[in-house]
Design an enzyme around this catalytic site. Structure first.
Site, PDB file in Angstrom:
ATOM      1  N   SER A 274      -7.891  21.025 -23.035  1.00 22.29           N
ATOM      2  CA  SER A 274      -8.995  20.787 -22.266  1.00 22.29           C
ATOM      3  C   SER A 274      -9.902  19.954 -23.077  1.00 22.29           C
ATOM      4  O   SER A 274      -9.727  19.586 -24.294  1.00 22.29           O
ATOM      5  CB  SER A 274      -9.689  22.092 -21.781  1.00 22.29           C
ATOM      6  OG  SER A 274     -10.064  22.387 -22.907  1.00 22.29           O
ATOM      7  N   LYS A 275     -10.980  19.514 -22.185  1.00 16.35           N
ATOM      8  CA  LYS A 275     -11.895  18.611 -22.979  1.00 16.35           C
ATOM      9  C   LYS A 275     -12.733  19.503 -23.923  1.00 16.35           C
ATOM     10  O   LYS A 275     -13.066  18.541 -24.845  1.00 16.35           O
ATOM     11  CB  LYS A 275     -12.763  18.130 -21.814  1.00 16.35           C
ATOM     12  CG  LYS A 275     -14.180  17.670 -22.140  1.00 16.35           C
ATOM     13  CD  LYS A 275     -14.816  17.276 -20.768  1.00 16.35           C
ATOM     14  CE  LYS A 275     -16.394  17.392 -21.018  1.00 16.35           C
ATOM     15  NZ  LYS A 275     -17.013  17.071 -21.933  1.00 16.35           N
ATOM     16  N   ARG A 276     -12.707  20.635 -23.602  1.00 16.72           N
ATOM     17  CA  ARG A 276     -13.599  21.455 -24.497  1.00 16.72           C
ATOM     18  C   ARG A 276     -12.720  21.701 -25.835  1.00 16.72           C
ATOM     19  O   ARG A 276     -13.436  21.651 -26.764  1.00 16.72           O
ATOM     20  CB  ARG A 276     -13.854  22.865 -23.943  1.00 16.72           C
ATOM     21  CG  ARG A 276     -14.992  23.049 -23.683  1.00 16.72           C
ATOM     22  CD  ARG A 276     -15.432  24.431 -22.670  1.00 16.72           C
ATOM     23  NE  ARG A 276     -14.498  24.127 -21.489  1.00 16.72           N
ATOM     24  CZ  ARG A 276     -13.674  25.183 -21.036  1.00 16.72           C
ATOM     25  NH1 ARG A 276     -13.219  26.257 -21.761  1.00 16.72           N
ATOM     26  NH2 ARG A 276     -13.086  25.027 -19.801  1.00 16.72           N
ATOM     27  N   ASP A 279     -13.856  18.641 -27.846  1.00 12.25           N
ATOM     28  CA  ASP A 279     -15.409  18.715 -28.343  1.00 12.25           C
ATOM     29  C   ASP A 279     -15.428  19.508 -29.564  1.00 12.25           C
ATOM     30  O   ASP A 279     -15.951  19.297 -30.495  1.00 12.25           O
ATOM     31  CB  ASP A 279     -16.342  19.194 -27.099  1.00 12.25           C
ATOM     32  CG  ASP A 279     -16.199  18.258 -25.966  1.00 12.25           C
ATOM     33  OD1 ASP A 279     -15.806  17.030 -26.152  1.00 12.25           O
ATOM     34  OD2 ASP A 279     -16.579  18.741 -24.800  1.00 12.25           O
TER      35      ASP A 279
END
Ligand code: GLU
Length: 514
Positions: A274-276, A279
């Site tokens: 995921s994008k998380r 990050d």
């Protein structure tokens, strides 16, 4: 059946394209191109609630950056494509095909494969709540449809009157009872599902006069003569419905082949990437940087300095391998080598280090002109301009050590600006009391070398050091400190030959007195 291969990538513009989406586009592209077929870009924007401004432009730009160019479909900056030789099925944006779908929904109702449902959202919500409070879940299906507010339970006249009066009815698929749907997936093989596990999906809504994904997708795949559907595994549960829709329309003969791609997994293999994760672990999950309408910025491979060729090569290997040792493939080579049978069924773990490895490989093999022009841009941002040949030679000398073009500056700054500071820890290791005197003699020796190229410097210089009985390591490293200010860089002879005699002597002199 022998027909032209036509595949489509059909993203919904609900945000930036995740790298998993790019992989889906890539596999579609490779599959089509290997068969001399067409790759079509269709935008599935029937869910206006999830529409995100800029997402479509982002998708088009991301594919273009990757070199995955559609033969047909939505184009940059065009509101709608005209029907033409290039775009025989235009428009390719579903919101602009609105007029097409209603008659297909009605056809299904007329043939008895679908029905009109008038249940209000409040009623459905309360049924859902009741079921949940009893520990179950509400499903609009063969068991309950006869007790709900739909055309199956009313006269034709009543239904027609309500269709005219009401503004929130929908068309639902009448999922057959207790039938086993047998399906084939090119990656997963034979699959069977009993229809009793499925619900009566909404196909079309009068409120916005738009189809849902299922109807629009099947109708468009049919009208656009799609031969093969390669998409994410999140759509596998919809496959029985899609099969039944093909059957209901009588389009089984031209039903596409299906392949459902497994998910991209987090680096530790635990769950969907995921994008998380990006990050948190500091790697991009999007091809290009994305600024959300709220102003949040997500990293992109392009902006982080990846070459599109490396990104594509890395993506191709997330779920596929050629069965040989070869890992470096151009897009063209991928077209030849790809096979859907070699796509893995299980999830593909993303390894950010491997992504860097691919980029480094491309850094080493990429045409030097390309590397140098990218580096020239970085230099000009710093206000440095040098002739292109010089920049090219610098790049050839240091690129081995770089993963990204942006790292070249740190590796090669001294080729453009003479050091003004000298790394004291390095200096302490090699600099001895007699070093200034030795370097003065070396300087004198160097000044006599002509031509001042690597060959004429390298061997004679080490001979000279040996003849004088000086310590090779100490002299060479001290020289390097004068030239570079630190312990980095290619051979001292390479550096001097490139910066030239005059500059080399100046730096040695300055280094001695520093
Ligand atoms: N619009 C769907 C998506 O964004 C397409 C699924 C499909 O390819 O059928 O995933």
């Amino acid at each position: 059946m022998n027909r032209k291969t036509r595949v489509r990538f059909a993203p919904s513009p609900t945000g930036p394209l995740h790298m998993g989406g790019v992989r889906t586009a890539l596999y579609n592209y490779l599959y089509a191109k290997q068969r001399g077929g067409d790759f079509i870009l269709r935008i599935e924007d029937t869910d206006s609630q999830r529409f995100v401004p800029g997402a479509e432009e982002y998708i088009i730009e991301a594919l273009a950056w990757c070199g995955i160019l559609p033969d047909e479909g939505v184009e940059r900056g065009k509101m709608a494509e005209q029907i033409s030789e290039r775009h025989p099925h235009a428009p390719y944006r579903q919101s602009q095909r609105r007029a097409i779908y209603r008659k297909y929904a009605e056809e299904l109702v007329n043939k008895g494969f679908a029905y009109y449902a008038f249940d209000t959202s409040e009623r459905l919500e309360s049924l859902r709540k009741d079921a949940e409070s009893g520990g179950g879940a509400f499903t609009y299906n063969y068991q309950v449809r006869s007790s709900l507010d739909n055309s199956l339970n009313m006269t034709k006249d009543e239904c027609e009157a309500r269709l005219l009066q009401e503004k929130h009815w929908v068309v639902r698929f009448k999922m057959p009872e207790n039938r086993v749907v047998k399906m084939t997936d090119m990656i997963r093989g034979e699959i069977e599902v009993n229809t009793n596990t499925l619900d009566d999906k909404v196909l079309w809504k009068v409120a916005d006069e738009l189809p849902t994904y299922h109807l629009a997708n099947v109708v468009d795949d049919h009208l656009m003569e799609i031969s093969d559907v390669i998409r994410g595994e999140e759509w596998l549960p919809s496959l029985p419905l899609h099969y039944l829709l093909y059957e209901a329309f009588g389009w089984e003969d031209t039903r596409p082949n299906f392949a459902h791609l497994s998910l991209l997994l987090k680096p530790d293999g635990k769950g969907k990437l995921s994008k998380r994760d990006g990050d948190r672990l500091g790697f991009p999950v999007f091809p290009l940087e994305w600024r959300s309408p709220e102003g949040d910025i997500s990293h992109g491979y392009r902006e982080d300095g990846y070459f599109p060729e490396a990104f594509i090569n890395m993506l191709a290997f997330l779920g596929w391998n050629p069965g040989t040792e070869q890992e470096i493939f151009s897009l063209e080579e991928l077209v030849n080598a790809f096979s859907i049978e070699r796509v893995i069924k299980s999830g593909a773990k993303f390894n950010p280090e491997k992504a860097k490895w691919f980029n480094q490989e491309y850094m080493r093999s990429r045409e030097i002109d390309k590397i140098a022009s990218e580096f020239a841009l970085i230099l000009s941002e710093k206000g440095i301009s040098r002739d292109f040949e010089y920049i090219k030679r610098v790049c050839s000398l240091v690129r081995e050590r770089a993963v990204f073009v942006k790292e070249l500056w740190d590796l090669a700054d001294y080729f453009f600006v003479a050091p003004t500071e000298y790394d004291q820890t390095v200096k302490a290791k090699f600099w001895q009391a007699e070093t200034p005197e030795i370097l003065n003699s070396v300087k004198e020796f160097l000044s006599r070398i002509e031509p001042f190229d690597k060959e004429s410097i390298e061997h004679p210089l080490s001979q000279y050091i040996k003849e004088n009985g000086w310590q090779m390591g100490s002299v060479m490293n001290s020289l390097r400190i004068c030239l570079v200010g630190a312990s980095k860089g290619p051979s001292v002879a390479d550096i001097m030959a490139l910066i030239g005699k005059e500059e080399s002597l100046k730096r040695v002199e300055r280094g001695i007195s520093a």
